[in-house]
Design a protein around this motif. Structure first.
Motif, PDB file in Angstrom:
ATOM      1  N   ARG A 156       4.390  21.298   8.576  1.00 41.12           N
ATOM      2  CA  ARG A 156       5.409  22.144   9.198  1.00 41.12           C
ATOM      3  C   ARG A 156       6.339  22.659   8.190  1.00 41.12           C
ATOM      4  N   ARG A 157       6.987  21.764   7.360  1.00 41.08           N
ATOM      5  CA  ARG A 157       7.929  22.383   6.273  1.00 41.08           C
ATOM      6  C   ARG A 157       7.216  23.157   5.506  1.00 41.08           C
ATOM      7  N   ARG A 174       9.370  20.769  -4.353  1.00 43.44           N
ATOM      8  CA  ARG A 174      10.655  20.957  -3.746  1.00 43.44           C
ATOM      9  C   ARG A 174      10.551  20.463  -2.328  1.00 43.44           C
ATOM     10  N   ILE A 175       9.123  20.597  -1.720  1.00 44.33           N
ATOM     11  CA  ILE A 175       9.123  20.078  -0.188  1.00 44.33           C
ATOM     12  C   ILE A 175       8.368  18.718   0.012  1.00 44.33           C
ATOM     13  N   GLU A 257      15.877  10.570   5.987  1.00 48.14           N
ATOM     14  CA  GLU A 257      16.307  11.549   6.957  1.00 48.14           C
ATOM     15  C   GLU A 257      15.200  11.671   8.090  1.00 48.14           C
ATOM     16  N   ALA A 258      15.712  11.932   9.363  1.00 53.80           N
ATOM     17  CA  ALA A 258      14.676  11.945  10.438  1.00 53.80           C
ATOM     18  C   ALA A 258      14.229  13.405  10.433  1.00 53.80           C
ATOM     19  N   ARG A 259      14.966  14.217  10.126  1.00 52.70           N
ATOM     20  CA  ARG A 259      14.544  15.744  10.179  1.00 52.70           C
ATOM     21  C   ARG A 259      14.514  16.364   8.820  1.00 52.70           C
TER      22      ARG A 259
END
Lengths: 259, 341
Positions: A156-157, A174-175, A257-259
């Motif tokens: 998704r991200r 970065r992601i 981190e959850a999100r």
């Protein structure tokens, strides 16, 4: 969930099987001489070599295992299963078989070793051979960590980042890689531990030259008859490292981190 | 900067055609599962459609005559997804992500500017996990706009927010969308009214109605579009200034096509009165005899759907009704009628 009561005696037997040898090792240690034994030239030399080679092998595993994990993740269906089975083989292969295989690949008359020899590069029975042997057996830990992390990661991200104009390389750095951080750390720590403990493949492929290919496990094996106290002392050092590694690699993940 | 598109995604039953003109906002109305998100994802290049023709300002982004469609990063179409999808980095880095990807040296500055515009300047150093739902949505909006998109796609921008946050984000979006070419998906007619110049109604993967928002919302052409617009479509045949509906009841209307033509009025259900017995006097309403088709609980009231009209009533009255019960719907006289063809 608590299981039925009859599991308890079996669990105790299981614990005994694991813990008894460790206690036995500790019981044989001559604690007073511990420091002197560990800092004896032969021991220090072996430990230092182990540390260097295992670090280099871990670096190699990270550099190559992460791309390999990505490649494996991009395959589909049966092909992925088959490729995974081959890539993970070193995990279950008897190390001596691995060593033999390495010898026939990178040895003087090996598949790749022959041509390398002609251009003046000799691998077998060098420190580089130790690193290769260790990377060979440790690689699966990184590949599995990366592949399973990618499987649960979703994309998704990454997709949103692409609409924001990011290149694939930028998205990776970065992601994706930051999100895979915990999995990469676990893979690297396990790979390091496996490299540090590597014995069979090293002995077969790299031999046992003091200061060049004689790592701590090899030194323990050689010393166990001539100098049992030194063997036990070195063993305890490796035991402590092993327990520390497991404690780090399997620590409960907090604050992610959850999100 | 005009966006024209037709996308087909067979696995999700989507085959939609739509168009947005430069600087305008299109509301894509539809119920959950109508395929709105799939359309946006196809436009942004996140989902690969089976067939597509996407033209932005004369440039073909995807089409049968192009072997490979333009990748998402080169489209200049930014998707603001329902889940925000903030990256695990500081809020400032999130917003600076687009400008940095474009190689801008003043990315951090630009990001601060956008954070300021969405009212989140004080959150620059926070991590996404430390934000409330409304703050996260604002940051996601700033991040999307900071990338200077040619087209901005907003997927249900107010979904999942509590009432207060939703209304403040709504005001922000209305202000920021001014002059931006954008598509907003929503299932709320009010949002479509407030935000959009144009509206398109999606039903089961297809765009069934499209046009100026005011037209589509006040003169819907299908029962489905009317429901999305928050109205009831009462259809019938024109006869001498009256709309004659099924069952023979007739409603006085204004305007509308000539006698014998198929026409409709679109009435907010709240404007229709419900009676359980035959009304003693007609009053200022035209009464239509109805059979109850469905009862739809809507929070503090119940919407009674008939074959022709619908009306709201309180729960106490609704419990006395059942499917097939006879009721009377009082429709205001003199509503503007329009032709259906």
């Amino acid at each position: 969930m608590t299981g039925p009561r009859w599991l308890a005696p079996l669990a105790i037997a299981g614990a005994l099987l694991v813990v008894a040898p460790l206690v036995g090792l500790l019981a044989r240690a001559s604690w007073g001489e511990m420091w002197a034994l560990v800092t004896a030239p032969a021991s220090l030399e072996a430990l230092w070599l182990s540390l260097r080679t295992a670090t280099a092998a871990t670096a190699l595993v990270v550099a190559l295992g992460v791309p390999l994990g990505f490649a494996l993740h991009s395959l589909h269906g049966r092909v992925r299963g088959a490729v995974r089975a081959v890539l993970l083989a070193p995990l279950v292969l008897p190390p001596v078989v691995g060593g033999l295989a390495l010898l026939y690949a990178f040895g003087r008359r090996g598949l790749l070793g022959g041509p390398l020899e002609e251009v003046g590069v000799s691998v077998a029975y060098t420190t580089a051979a130790v690193v290769l042997a260790q990377a060979f057996v440790a690689m699966p830990f990184m590949v599995v960590s990366v592949e399973s992390a990618l499987a649960t990661h979703g994309s998704r991200r990454e997709a949103i980042a692409a609409t924001l104009g990011a290149s694939r390389t930028r998205i990776l750095w970065r992601i994706t890689l930051p999100a895979l951080g915990p999995a990469l750390a676990t893979g690297a720590v396990l790979a390091f531990a496996r490299a540090l403990g590597e014995f069979g493949a090293t002995l077969t492929f790299a031999g046992s030259l003091a200061g060049v290919t004689r790592t701590a496990p090899l030194e323990i094996y050689l010393a166990r008859e001539t100098d049992p106290a030194a063997a036990v002392a070195l063993s305890i050092v490796l035991l402590v490292v092993a327990i520390a590694v497991v404690a780090i690699a399997y620590r409960p993940v907090a604050g992610r981190e959850a999100r | 900067m005009r966006l024209e598109a037709r996308v087909t995604v067979a696995s999700r039953g989507v085959d939609a055609t739509l168009m947005v003109d430069a600087g305008r906002t299109l509301a894509l109305l539809g119920s959950n599962g109508a395929g709105k998100s799939t359309v946006l994802e196809s436009l942004a290049g996140v989902v690969r459609p089976d067939r597509a023709r996407i033209v932005l300002d004369g440039r073909i982004l995807a089409g049968p005559d192009r072997r490979r469609s333009v990748p998402a990063r080169d489209r200049g179409i930014v998707l603001l997804s329902q889940d925000d999808a903030l990256f695990p980095m500081s809020v400032l880095d999130n917003v600076a992500f687009g400008p940095r990807s474009a190689g801008r040296r003043d990315a951090a500055e630009a990001a601060r500017g956008w954070l300021d515009r969405v009212g989140c300047a004080d959150l620059a150093d926070r991590r996404p996990a430390q934000l409330s739902g409304g703050q996260a949505r604002r940051v996601a909006i700033a991040r999307a706009l900071a990338a200077e998109p040619r087209v901005l796609l907003l997927d249900e921008p107010f979904a999942g927010l509590d009432v207060e946050a939703a209304s403040s984000v709504r005001a922000l979006v209305r202000e920021l969308l001014d002059g931006v070419t954008a598509i907003v998906t929503t299932h709320d007619a009010l949002d479509a009214h407030a935000l959009a110049d144009d509206a398109a109604v999606m039903e089961a993967g297809q765009v069934v109605e499209a046009g100026a928002a005011a037209d589509v919302l006040s003169r819907p052409r299908s029962r489905f579009a009317a429901r999305m617009a928050g109205r009831v479509l009462i259809q019938g045949t024109m006869r001498g200034g009256r709309l004659v509906v099924d069952g023979g009841s007739s409603i006085p209307v204004t305007g509308g096509p000539g006698a014998g033509a198929w026409a409709a009025i679109a009435v907010p259900p709240t404007a229709i009165e419900l009676a359980l017995d035959s009304p003693v006097s007609a009053g200022d309403r035209a009464w239509v005899i109805e059979e109850v088709v469905a009862l739809e609980p809507r929070g503090d009231h119940v919407r009674v759907h008939g074959a022709i009209a619908a009306a709201d009533t309180d729960p106490e009255t609704a419990v006395t009704l059942e499917r097939g019960a006879r009721v009377w719907c009082g429709v205001p006289r003199g509503l503007p009628a329009y032709a259906l063809t």
